[in-house]
Scaffold this active site. Structure first.
Site, short mmCIF file in Angstrom:
data_model
loop_
_atom_site.label_atom_id
_atom_site.label_comp_id
_atom_site.label_asym_id
_atom_site.label_seq_id
_atom_site.Cartn_x
_atom_site.Cartn_y
_atom_site.Cartn_z
N ASP A 195 0.81 -1.28 -0.18
CA ASP A 195 -0.14 -0.09 -0.01
C ASP A 195 0.72 1.33 -0.06
O ASP A 195 1.73 1.27 0.67
CB ASP A 195 -0.98 -0.05 1.20
N GLY A 196 0.44 2.33 -0.78
CA GLY A 196 1.26 3.56 -0.76
C GLY A 196 1.76 3.99 -1.86
O GLY A 196 2.25 5.23 -2.04
N ARG B 121 -0.19 7.36 -2.87
CA ARG B 121 0.13 8.42 -1.92
C ARG B 121 1.80 8.85 -2.21
O ARG B 121 1.69 10.11 -2.05
CB ARG B 121 0.02 7.77 -0.58
N THR C 102 -9.90 -6.27 -7.20
CA THR C 102 -11.06 -6.31 -8.13
C THR C 102 -11.65 -5.01 -7.94
O THR C 102 -12.10 -4.22 -8.97
CB THR C 102 -12.20 -7.40 -7.76
N ASN D 281 -9.82 -2.23 -7.57
CA ASN D 281 -9.06 -1.53 -8.22
C ASN D 281 -9.21 -1.19 -9.58
O ASN D 281 -8.92 -0.14 -10.39
CB ASN D 281 -7.55 -2.21 -8.24
N ARG E 275 -10.61 2.30 -10.43
CA ARG E 275 -9.78 3.49 -10.76
C ARG E 275 -9.64 4.00 -12.02
O ARG E 275 -10.35 3.46 -12.97
CB ARG E 275 -8.22 3.01 -10.30
#
Length: 254
Positions: free
Chosen positions: A32-33, A36, A79, A81, A84
């Site tokens: 994750d990240g 960001r 799934t 994602n 996006r």
């Protein structure tokens, strides 16, 4: 030079604190990240953040091999994602194709006999991604020393739903009876097909949730949450997670 020097000293100290006999067999990672990280950088394309994330994943695989960890499972694309932006999803799919094709002749993968497997609803992926995955899996299918799983088009609840459907069809066909249904049978019908459960699950970026990752398999996994954004993950962050795992008194039950 001083910070690098001190970093190496600390890294060596962490390595010396680890017990090779108590390494987790299976480490799972929620990467994750990436997005960001690109926002923090200010003027970086999201796709570049994902590219840097691939570099980090390669490093983690190298570190895991050096530590004697046999199985690494990484959550690459859920799934959800697919919701996006079209540009980001297309960039990720292109990245998958590029890197799965790299695996076919990847020197470290073959030298360390790493079998590559992708788990998830692969039918949701574009044809070129599925073809590249097949090439990578075929190129490493005879290896048994280490396993590298990538969860793509994955959702833990859907995995359980799909396992139930598979079992139901076998019962309907007379291959099984309802009395045959137990934990092992469900385990054997998951995307991970009876794979040993993860001993340790690491999530980066400071978030403290599983986000649908390995919901069945994580019943007794130790959880470790790291503040580093995925592209920034350092070896000392990974070693700290392993050290924390080894310091815990693992109990199965309440």
């Amino acid at each position: 030079m001083a910070p690098d020097f001190l970093y190496k000293i600390y890294e060596k100290r962490l390595l010396n604190e680890l017990d090779p006999a108590r390494m987790p067999k299976h480490v799972a990672i929620i990467m994750d990240g990436n997005r960001r990280y690109t926002r923090v950088q200010g003027n970086m394309e999201v796709t570049r953040g994902h590219e840097l994330g691939v570099d980090t994943l390669e490093k983690v695989l190298d570190w895991s091999i050096d530590l004697g960890i046999e199985i690494v499972t990484a959550y690459a694309f859920s799934t959800e994602n697919f919701n996006r932006s079209e540009k980001e999803v297309k960039g990720l799919m292109d990245l998958f194709v590029k890197n799965f094709k790299r695996i076919v002749n990847h020197e470290k993968i073959h030298r360390n006999k790493v079998r590559v497997k992708v788990v998830g609803r692969l039918e949701l992926l574009p044809d070129d991604v599925r073809e590249a995955i097949q090439e990578a899996e075929d190129a490493t299918k005879d290896y048994h020393d280490r396993l590298f799983n990538l969860a793509i088009g994955y959702d833990g609840r859907l995995e359980i739903v799909d396992a139930v459907k598979k079992i139901y069809k076998k019962i309907e066909a007379g291959e099984l009876s309802i009395d045959d249904v137990d934990e092992k049978l469900i385990n054997d019908n998951l995307y991970t097909e009876g794979l040993a459960d993860p001993n340790l699950i690491i999530r980066t970026s400071g978030e403290e949730r599983l986000s649908g990752f390995l919901l069945w398999q994580s019943s007794y996994s130790e959880l470790y949450f790291c503040d580093s954004l995925w592209p920034e993950l350092r070896k000392i962050d990974y070693l700290r997670a392993i050290r924390d795992y080894q310091a815990r008194d693992r109990r199965f039950g309440v």
